[in-house]
Motif scaffolding. Structure first.
Motif, PDB file in Angstrom:
ATOM      1  N   TYR A  33      51.593  59.604 -38.243  1.00 36.94           N
ATOM      2  CA  TYR A  33      51.729  59.282 -39.665  1.00 36.94           C
ATOM      3  C   TYR A  33      51.957  60.566 -40.465  1.00 36.94           C
ATOM      4  CZ  TYR A  33      48.581  55.665 -37.727  1.00 36.94           C
ATOM      5  OH  TYR A  33      47.976  54.708 -36.937  1.00 36.94           O
ATOM      6  N   TYR A  35      51.510  61.799 -44.533  1.00 42.35           N
ATOM      7  CA  TYR A  35      51.001  61.491 -45.864  1.00 42.35           C
ATOM      8  C   TYR A  35      51.299  62.676 -46.778  1.00 42.35           C
ATOM      9  CZ  TYR A  35      48.038  57.794 -43.817  1.00 42.35           C
ATOM     10  OH  TYR A  35      47.567  56.682 -43.159  1.00 42.35           O
ATOM     11  N   GLN A  37      49.675  64.526 -50.383  1.00 44.96           N
ATOM     12  CA  GLN A  37      48.633  64.542 -51.407  1.00 44.96           C
ATOM     13  C   GLN A  37      49.061  65.492 -52.508  1.00 44.96           C
ATOM     14  OE1 GLN A  37      44.697  65.964 -50.326  1.00 44.96           O
ATOM     15  NE2 GLN A  37      43.785  64.937 -52.076  1.00 44.96           N
ATOM     16  N   LEU A  43      45.755  60.421 -50.958  1.00 46.54           N
ATOM     17  CA  LEU A  43      46.791  60.544 -49.950  1.00 46.54           C
ATOM     18  C   LEU A  43      47.770  59.391 -50.102  1.00 46.54           C
ATOM     19  CD1 LEU A  43      44.263  62.137 -48.780  1.00 46.54           C
ATOM     20  CD2 LEU A  43      45.287  61.713 -46.542  1.00 46.54           C
ATOM     21  N   PHE A  45      50.909  57.399 -48.362  1.00 46.21           N
ATOM     22  CA  PHE A  45      51.603  57.137 -47.099  1.00 46.21           C
ATOM     23  C   PHE A  45      53.096  57.415 -47.247  1.00 46.21           C
ATOM     24  CE2 PHE A  45      52.705  55.021 -43.206  1.00 46.21           C
ATOM     25  CZ  PHE A  45      53.872  54.332 -43.474  1.00 46.21           C
ATOM     26  N   TYR A  48      55.598  56.235 -40.712  1.00 46.89           N
ATOM     27  CA  TYR A  48      54.790  55.922 -39.544  1.00 46.89           C
ATOM     28  C   TYR A  48      55.695  55.772 -38.338  1.00 46.89           C
ATOM     29  CZ  TYR A  48      52.334  52.549 -36.470  1.00 46.89           C
ATOM     30  OH  TYR A  48      51.777  51.876 -35.405  1.00 46.89           O
ATOM     31  N   ASP A  56      58.413  53.116 -39.674  1.00 44.16           N
ATOM     32  CA  ASP A  56      58.236  52.515 -40.995  1.00 44.16           C
ATOM     33  C   ASP A  56      58.419  53.622 -42.026  1.00 44.16           C
ATOM     34  OD1 ASP A  56      55.533  50.626 -42.639  1.00 44.16           O
ATOM     35  OD2 ASP A  56      57.371  51.511 -43.419  1.00 44.16           O
ATOM     36  N   SER A  58      58.875  53.154 -45.262  1.00 42.19           N
ATOM     37  CA  SER A  58      58.754  52.535 -46.584  1.00 42.19           C
ATOM     38  C   SER A  58      58.106  53.439 -47.626  1.00 42.19           C
ATOM     39  CB  SER A  58      57.974  51.230 -46.477  1.00 42.19           C
ATOM     40  OG  SER A  58      56.676  51.466 -45.958  1.00 42.19           O
ATOM     41  N   ARG A  98      47.764  51.986 -32.728  1.00 41.41           N
ATOM     42  CA  ARG A  98      48.177  51.641 -34.078  1.00 41.41           C
ATOM     43  C   ARG A  98      47.063  50.846 -34.710  1.00 41.41           C
ATOM     44  NH1 ARG A  98      52.936  47.691 -34.744  1.00 41.41           N
ATOM     45  NH2 ARG A  98      51.860  47.380 -36.697  1.00 41.41           N
ATOM     46  N   GLY A  99      47.372  50.327 -35.859  1.00 40.09           N
ATOM     47  CA  GLY A  99      46.441  49.437 -36.514  1.00 40.09           C
ATOM     48  C   GLY A  99      45.165  50.122 -36.886  1.00 40.09           C
TER      49      GLY A  99
ATOM     50  N   PHE B  89      36.965  60.446 -49.449  1.00 39.43           N
ATOM     51  CA  PHE B  89      38.041  59.527 -49.789  1.00 39.43           C
ATOM     52  C   PHE B  89      37.704  58.129 -49.293  1.00 39.43           C
ATOM     53  CE2 PHE B  89      41.255  62.318 -51.395  1.00 39.43           C
ATOM     54  CZ  PHE B  89      41.061  63.537 -50.752  1.00 39.43           C
ATOM     55  N   SER B  93      42.881  48.867 -46.089  1.00 36.69           N
ATOM     56  CA  SER B  93      44.018  48.358 -45.332  1.00 36.69           C
ATOM     57  C   SER B  93      44.053  46.832 -45.392  1.00 36.69           C
ATOM     58  CB  SER B  93      43.902  48.815 -43.874  1.00 36.69           C
ATOM     59  OG  SER B  93      44.842  48.166 -43.047  1.00 36.69           O
ATOM     60  N   SER B  99      51.256  45.477 -41.322  1.00 35.47           N
ATOM     61  CA  SER B  99      51.294  46.934 -41.494  1.00 35.47           C
ATOM     62  C   SER B  99      49.874  47.450 -41.631  1.00 35.47           C
ATOM     63  CB  SER B  99      52.114  47.319 -42.726  1.00 35.47           C
ATOM     64  OG  SER B  99      53.422  46.821 -42.646  1.00 35.47           O
ATOM     65  N   ASN B 100      49.007  47.024 -40.704  1.00 37.20           N
ATOM     66  CA  ASN B 100      47.599  47.366 -40.858  1.00 37.20           C
ATOM     67  C   ASN B 100      47.327  48.849 -40.671  1.00 37.20           C
ATOM     68  OD1 ASN B 100      48.098  47.413 -38.156  1.00 37.20           O
ATOM     69  ND2 ASN B 100      46.475  46.004 -37.575  1.00 37.20           N
ATOM     70  N   TYR B 101      48.325  49.595 -40.197  1.00 32.97           N
ATOM     71  CA  TYR B 101      48.162  51.042 -40.045  1.00 32.97           C
ATOM     72  C   TYR B 101      48.281  51.757 -41.391  1.00 32.97           C
ATOM     73  CZ  TYR B 101      53.150  50.170 -40.219  1.00 32.97           C
ATOM     74  OH  TYR B 101      54.378  49.712 -40.571  1.00 32.97           O
ATOM     75  N   LYS B 102      48.800  51.051 -42.386  1.00 30.48           N
ATOM     76  CA  LYS B 102      49.087  51.692 -43.664  1.00 30.48           C
ATOM     77  C   LYS B 102      47.819  51.721 -44.502  1.00 30.48           C
ATOM     78  CE  LYS B 102      53.185  50.698 -45.148  1.00 30.48           C
ATOM     79  NZ  LYS B 102      54.338  50.044 -45.813  1.00 30.48           N
ATOM     80  N   LEU B 103      47.279  52.918 -44.708  1.00 31.45           N
ATOM     81  CA  LEU B 103      46.058  53.078 -45.488  1.00 31.45           C
ATOM     82  C   LEU B 103      46.410  53.451 -46.919  1.00 31.45           C
ATOM     83  CD1 LEU B 103      43.793  55.081 -43.000  1.00 31.45           C
ATOM     84  CD2 LEU B 103      43.889  52.615 -43.365  1.00 31.45           C
ATOM     85  N   PHE B 105      44.715  55.146 -50.142  1.00 37.39           N
ATOM     86  CA  PHE B 105      43.588  56.022 -50.424  1.00 37.39           C
ATOM     87  C   PHE B 105      43.290  56.096 -51.912  1.00 37.39           C
ATOM     88  CE2 PHE B 105      42.526  58.385 -46.527  1.00 37.39           C
ATOM     89  CZ  PHE B 105      43.575  58.030 -45.695  1.00 37.39           C
ATOM     90  N   GLY B 106      42.009  56.314 -52.219  1.00 36.41           N
ATOM     91  CA  GLY B 106      41.623  56.702 -53.565  1.00 36.41           C
ATOM     92  C   GLY B 106      41.837  58.198 -53.756  1.00 36.41           C
TER      93      GLY B 106
END
Lengths: 114, 115
Positions: A33, A35, A37, A43, A45, A48, A56, A58, A98-99, B89, B93, B99-103, B105-106
């Motif tokens: 991944y 990210y 900041q 952070l 995204f 991926y 991905d 996106s 993943r996940g 942080f 998700s 797309s559960n890998y996509k986090l 964040f605050g």
């Protein structure tokens, strides 16, 4: 074992130049991944990669941003024609699959665009 | 539009006392939540997580509480130690969305534990 390694740790560039940021994930991790900041933000995204699947993309903010992952290991994030708003810390993470697997982060590359 | 909010940029507590870090989210599809800790010049490290099927998860001195109806979670550190001083942080998700890998964040909360 070694963690996620990112280089360079700091990069100062002039507006309009291209930059490449590198990420070496943890050996055996198939997911990677990127990210970003920005100052005072969480952070964000970007992209991926998982094995040989299509990435991905996106989260990439514009077509000036691209990334690739060669041989399922090292990844390079490229920013073309950098702008001042690209200044941020770019973080790479990897996970076993993943996940919901825990994402392990590198220390990041601090990019400053003058 | 921030979907994960940490409204306190900083928190200062005395060693040995409880630290409570708060996080609110707006996306009702979020069903998995994580806390990461970040020291200066290092990457974030995973601390603890909670699934929406639970309302509490505990790991040593760290406990995360989830209030789904209020869309609120909190991280409790008891007792707080100077080594806990870091940026924390909150992340979320949507595990059912493919797309559960996509986090998400605050912005983080800087915790300072004073000796």
């Amino acid at each position: 074992g070694a963690g996620v390694s990112q280089s360079p740790s700091n990069k100062v560039t002039e507006k309009g130049k291209d930059v490449e940021l590198r990420c070496d994930p943890i050996s055996g991790h198939t997911a990677l991944y990127w990210y970003r900041q920005s100052l005072g933000q969480g952070l964000e995204f970007l992209i991926y990669f998982q094995g040989n699947s299509a990435p991905d993309k996106s989260g990439l903010p514009s077509d000036r941003f691209s990334a690739e992952r060669t041989g399922g290991s090292v990844s390079t994030l490229t920013i073309q024609r950098t702008q001042q708003e690209d200044s941020a810390v770019y973080l790479c993470a990897s996970s076993l699959d993943r996940g919901l697997d825990i994402q392990y982060f590198g220390a990041g590359t601090r990019l400053s665009v003058l | 539009d921030q979907q994960v909010k940490q409204n306190s940029p900083s928190l200062s507590v005395q060693e040995g006392r409880i630290s409570i870090l708060n996080c609110d989210y707006t996306n009702s599809m979020f069903d998995y939540f994580l806390w990461y800790k970040k020291y200066p010049a290092e990457g974030p490290t995973f601390l603890i997580s909670i699934s929406s099927i639970k309302d509490k998860n505990e790991d040593g001195r760290f406990t995360v509480f989830l209030n789904k109806s209020a869309k609120h979670l909190s991280l409790h550190i008891v007792p707080s130690q100077p080594g806990d001083s870091a940026v924390y942080f909150c992340a979320a998700s949507d595990t059912g969305g493919g797309s559960n890998y996509k986090l998400t964040f605050g912005k983080g909360t800087l915790l300072t534990v004073n000796p």
